[in-house]
Design a protein around this motif. Sequence first.
Motif, short mmCIF file in Angstrom:
data_model
loop_
_atom_site.label_atom_id
_atom_site.label_comp_id
_atom_site.label_asym_id
_atom_site.label_seq_id
_atom_site.Cartn_x
_atom_site.Cartn_y
_atom_site.Cartn_z
N TYR A 112 9.03 33.51 28.00
CA TYR A 112 8.33 34.49 28.35
C TYR A 112 8.29 34.74 29.74
O TYR A 112 8.68 35.11 30.87
CB TYR A 112 8.74 35.26 27.38
N ASN A 159 18.10 32.24 29.52
CA ASN A 159 17.74 32.63 28.70
C ASN A 159 17.95 31.41 27.12
O ASN A 159 17.30 31.41 26.56
CB ASN A 159 17.48 34.03 28.32
N LYS A 190 5.68 42.01 24.44
CA LYS A 190 5.05 40.41 23.58
C LYS A 190 4.43 39.36 24.02
O LYS A 190 3.31 39.39 22.69
CB LYS A 190 6.38 39.51 23.59
N GLU A 204 14.85 29.58 26.60
CA GLU A 204 14.09 29.99 25.97
C GLU A 204 14.71 29.91 24.34
O GLU A 204 14.49 30.61 23.12
CB GLU A 204 14.23 31.80 25.92
N TYR A 256 6.13 32.16 24.73
CA TYR A 256 5.59 33.30 25.23
C TYR A 256 5.08 32.83 26.83
O TYR A 256 5.53 33.23 27.94
CB TYR A 256 4.50 33.39 25.23
N ARG A 294 9.44 41.94 26.89
CA ARG A 294 8.82 40.09 26.82
C ARG A 294 7.62 40.10 28.19
O ARG A 294 7.01 39.98 26.81
CB ARG A 294 9.56 38.83 28.03
#
Length: 233
Positions: free
Chosen positions: A7, A61, A155, A65, A4, A152
């Motif tokens: 993100y 990403n 989330k 991520e 997170y 995101r």
Amino acid sequence: MSLYGKYALGILFTFVLLIAVMLYAFPLVYFITGVKEFKSANLFYTRIALWTVLALVFLYNFLMEKDAFLLWKEKKYPALFYIRAVIFLYLICAFGGAFLNLLIQIFAQENISRKLLQLALLFRNNYWLIISFCLTAGVVEELLMRGYIQPRIEKIYNSSYSGVFISAALFGILHSTYGTIGQVVVPFFIGTVFALFYKKYLNIKILIISHCIYDFVSMMIMNFTDIKHLSAF
């Protein structure tokens, strides 16, 4: 760093890059090319800058991520659904945007954006530039604002509403460089409509097509409208 946290950093990274392009792409292009004029070639170079931002976010990403770029799996629909959805989104955005612009004209009586006026002159009968501008806006903005940022945010905050409205607010802020209230309020409205659609139907391709068509129709209307009447448009 937690996923997170990655993100959140990715959202900040994306928004800062987009703001930087909106604010500083032209000065940078002017410096590199030595042509300090608002010309079609310079505008085209700024579109390359936006594609570069998309590439950098894809790279972030992939490297940081290590997750799907589109967190929400794409849903497939029949061709007729695509047609109906695109028409529906266009009509909602066109009439809703026109109504908001009318209200702003009545209560704020603001002048037309100087930047929009420059673009209108630059796009005059320059159809390749119009197409490249629309494709860039449709693909880059939808993949980043709806495809990347919206899910995101949802989330992180565990809230559908936060994903919709924060992504729409960021979309509106990005257009503040046009210098008018209307160029913030209308994109915020369109961003909200698109975000709600994406949340419900999970199809980014429809949004890309709709965004491209909305911009293309708007620019073609501008192309055939007398400059002195653009404020009404």
